[in-house]
Structures are given as C-alpha cells and as structure tokens.
Design an enzyme around this catalytic site. Structure first.
Site, PDB file in Angstrom:
ATOM      1  N   TYR A 145     -25.560  47.246  53.012  1.00 23.32           N
ATOM      2  CA  TYR A 145     -24.297  46.505  53.031  1.00 23.32           C
ATOM      3  C   TYR A 145     -23.118  47.397  53.428  1.00 23.32           C
ATOM      4  CZ  TYR A 145     -26.791  42.759  50.566  1.00 23.32           C
ATOM      5  OH  TYR A 145     -27.676  41.778  50.215  1.00 23.32           O
ATOM      6  N   LYS A 196     -39.266  49.520  49.577  1.00 24.45           N
ATOM      7  CA  LYS A 196     -40.287  49.216  50.593  1.00 24.45           C
ATOM      8  C   LYS A 196     -40.699  50.539  51.242  1.00 24.45           C
ATOM      9  CE  LYS A 196     -41.465  45.696  52.308  1.00 24.45           C
ATOM     10  NZ  LYS A 196     -42.810  45.084  52.148  1.00 24.45           N
ATOM     11  N   ASP A 229     -41.360  43.310  47.673  1.00 28.20           N
ATOM     12  CA  ASP A 229     -41.925  41.965  47.887  1.00 28.20           C
ATOM     13  C   ASP A 229     -42.916  41.627  46.780  1.00 28.20           C
ATOM     14  OD1 ASP A 229     -43.442  44.024  48.961  1.00 28.20           O
ATOM     15  OD2 ASP A 229     -44.337  42.792  50.522  1.00 28.20           O
ATOM     16  N   ASP A 253     -29.912  42.531  45.113  1.00 29.47           N
ATOM     17  CA  ASP A 253     -29.173  41.277  45.291  1.00 29.47           C
ATOM     18  C   ASP A 253     -30.134  40.099  45.134  1.00 29.47           C
ATOM     19  OD1 ASP A 253     -27.230  39.497  45.979  1.00 29.47           O
ATOM     20  OD2 ASP A 253     -26.932  40.208  48.024  1.00 29.47           O
ATOM     21  N   ASP A 257     -30.954  37.725  41.456  1.00 31.01           N
ATOM     22  CA  ASP A 257     -30.730  36.269  41.479  1.00 31.01           C
ATOM     23  C   ASP A 257     -32.011  35.529  41.106  1.00 31.01           C
ATOM     24  OD1 ASP A 257     -28.098  36.176  42.062  1.00 31.01           O
ATOM     25  OD2 ASP A 257     -28.296  35.406  44.097  1.00 31.01           O
TER      26      ASP A 257
END
Ligand code: NAD
Length: 368
Positions: A145, A196, A229, A253, A257
């Site tokens: 970001y 990852k 994942d 993020d 959530d």
C-alpha cells in the site's frame, strides 16, 4: 477520594453513527473519573466529514497536534455519501490515513472474538465458532500500500500499466512481530505468521525474519508459519486453532476482515493501532470500532455502541496500563449480553431490544 492518575484521552467522534457511539464511551470515561480514583482529561474534536464542513479539511493541524499529545485517541468512524465526490485530499478517510501515518501506528490489532451469547449470529456452525478468541496483528504502514514505485502509466499500443511495489525491511518486520510475540505471552503463547514465501521474495524475508526474532528474543513462544491463502481457508475450517496471527499490510487487511465476519457481529468488534514505545515506555495509539459510519442508521439511536466501548477497554489495557478497569468493562459488556439486552443489529427472538443510550446505561449499571 484521592485522585492518583491524570491521563489525556482524545475523542474523535467523526461522522454518521460515530458521535452516538462515542457519546456512550464518554459516559463510561466520566463514570471511571467519578468512581474509580482515575482522572482522565477528555478532549473532543472534529474529524472526517464533520471537520470538512467546518474547516474545509478532514483534519486540522490543531486536532492533529492534540492527537500527538494524547495518551490514547479513540475514534468513532468517518465518511458518508455526502463527501464521496470530494477530491482525494479532502475526503474524510484522509484524516484516518494521516493519523495512522504521522503517529507511526505500524501495528493494527484486531481481535475476533465470538461472544457466547451471540454464537448463532455466525454463518459457521456453533461448535466451530463458539469460544473463538483470535488476535490478528496486521502491519499497517508498509508493504504494497505504500511501496515505491507505484502509479499508472501509458505503455505502447495505447494500453496502460498499473504498478504497486511490495517491500519490507528487517526492522519493519521485527517491530510488528515483536508486538505479536508480546501479546502471545499474555494469551496462549502461540503465534502464526502468514505470508506467501512460496512465490514472493518479500514473503521469504518475512518468514526468515519472524523466525530469527523468535529464536533470539521469544524462545518460549511457539511459532508456526502458514501461507496466507491457507490461513484464509483455515479460518473457515478450524478457526480455533489460532491464537495470535501476524501478517503484512495486504494479507492482514483481508484476513482480519474475514476473521471479524466469522463472529457475525460488526457492531461488537474493536481495534487498536499501536506505534513504537519511546524511551519512557510510552507509545502513541489509536482505538476505533471496526465498523464504518453506518449512514443508513445514523441519528436514530439504534446503533450498537459495544465496539466503541470495547475500543475504550483496549485503550485502558494497552495505552493506560489499567488492566483491572479493562477487565471490569469487558465483564460489564458480557453481563449485559447475558441479561439478554440487544441493539437492533444483534437482536434475536426472546431477547430485549434496546437503544444505543440504553445499552450504554446498562453497561454503566453493571460497572457499579
Ligand atoms: P459500515 O460499517 O458503516 O456499515 C455496514 C452495515 O453495518 C450497515 O448496514 C450499518 O448500518 C451496519 N452497522 C455498522 N456499524 C454498526 C453499529 N455499530 N451498529 C449497528 N449497525 C451497524 O460500512 P459501509 O456501509 O460500507 O460504509 C459506510 C461509510 O463508512 C462509508 O463512507 C465508508 O467509507 C465509511 N467507513 C469508515 C470506516 C472508518 O471510519 N474506520 C470504516 C469502514 C467504512
């Protein structure tokens, strides 16, 4: 009564339901001032759309400096359709980004707790979700970001190319992982680090550095590594396997959530964003409910104030070192839910629907 502590708390109610839920937080702080030998100095200021309306800016320098001087900032929510068309620099969310960036709040703590009284609100089976208590620690000021180069440029054939860059340094990884290990020591002593590393060099570095920090400073904390994942799947399959999860800005993020939604109750979950400790052991911090400004229900006195009240509880625990008061407040919330009181968003058959203000009053009555 001897007053023993004087602490500065800045309340930033913001927009939509923000002022309603923060009003309930203020009532509780005032209760602590009156009844618990504490002396909080409360300041209140405008941010977001409310600040834009008055000052044509989502956060003024004056409010920003107030935030710098406070031991804890508690924010309601910002934004709403009225300000959606503003240019980027004037939008209500800029206030949040500025506070997070300038206060250097690099660790975002998002608890995902399933209240036993609300187990049916989850989309998962009760036996999978009941008793869930996860803490997700998301890196908040680095990664994709913020990385450079970034942007959209024209390329040949009239096409365009969008670029964002995912980078992390050793220090950025260590400081957020340290927060996760410290938290784990006070919980079930297990950290799961997600990245990852199978396809990203920055992920490989993340894994190696988290492991190196654990081996050097936190030998007694159990550390597991998991691909992000797989973590997303495991959160749905067997969420209770997790204690503390630490991950980068992007994966955090999404995973935070997902974890919050497992509990089925947006109006109940708080969050904390923490900065580094200074040489006196003090740190900058901001606390806020995870929900937004809910313009659809603003002004109706039906919003759920519990996420904001539990944000105050996190502030008591992490910024003000008042664990006893935080425990008292958490217990008061539990007791009110045990008594069957519910705001509209968490209402179910056989329970008693109450307004925002009645919910706040009921929690204060339990503190007594
Ligand atoms: P939202 O969280 O505001 O609302 C989603 C749904 O949940 C709505 O139906 C709302 O009524 C309900 N809800 C949310 N909080 C509730 C509460 N405490 N009690 C009862 N019901 C509650 O998300 P949204 O609708 O996507 O966004 C609305 C505005 O909030 C947008 O302008 C968005 O940009 C902003 N927003 C701000 C923040 C923040 O300030 N941190 C976070 C998310 C969204």
């Amino acid at each position: 009564m001897i007053k023993i502590k004087k602490r500065k708390i800045l309340l930033l109610p913001g927009d939509g339901i923000g002022p309603e839920v923060i009003f309930e937080v203020k009532k509780i702080i005032e209760w602590f001032n009156k009844n618990k030998s504490l002396d909080f100095e409360i300041e209140e200021a405008l941010v977001g759309g409310a600040s834009f309306e008055k000052y044509k800016s989502p956060i003024t320098d004056e409010v920003f400096y107030k935030a710098l001087e406070s031991e804890a900032v508690i924010l309601g929510a910002v934004g709403g359709p009225k300000w959606d068309g503003l240019e980027f620099s004037k939008r209500p969310e800029r206030a949040l980004l500025k506070l997070r960036k300038e206060l250097k709040l690099f660790a975002n703590l998002r608890p995902a707790i399933c209240f036993k009284q609300l187990v049916d609100a989850s989309s998962l089976k009760p036996e999978i979700i009941s008793g869930l208590d996860i803490m997700i620690v998301r890196e908040l000021t680095g990664g994709i970001y913020f990385g450079e180069p970034r942007g959209i440029v024209p390329i040949e054939n009239g096409e365009r190319k969008g670029t964002n860059t995912h980078t992390y340094t050793t220090n950025e990884i260590h400081r957020v992982a340290r927060v996760a290990f410290e938290l784990a020591k006070k919980r079930k002593n297990t950290v799961t680090s997600c990245e990852k590393s199978n396809v990203m060099e920055a992920g490989m570095l993340w894994r190696e550095e988290v492991q190196a920090l654990r081996d050097k400073e936190f030998k007694k904390v159990e550390l597991k590594h998991m691909l992000a994942d797989n973590c997303a799947m495991q959160l749905l399959r067997e969420p209770k396997q997790f204690d503390v999860i630490v991950t980068d800005n992007l994966f955090g993020d999404i995973l935070s959530d997902e974890a919050a939604m497992l509990t089925g109750s947006l109006g109940l979950l708080p969050s904390a964003s923490l900065g580094a400790k200074d040489k006196n052991g003090k740190m900058r911090a901001m606390y806020e409910p995870i929900h937004g400004s809910a313009p659809d229900i603003a002004g109706k006195n039906i919003s759920n104030p519990i996420a904001s009240i539990l944000s105050l509880s996190m502030a008591l625990r992490y910024s003000l070192e008042l664990d006893v008061e935080a425990d008292l407040l958490d217990a008061a919330v539990q007791q009110v839910l045990d008594d069957g009181l519910r705001t509209k968003d968490i209402m179910s058959v056989g329970k008693k629907e109450v307004s925002t203000t009645v919910m706040g009053d009921a929690i204060i009555a339990k503190l007594k």
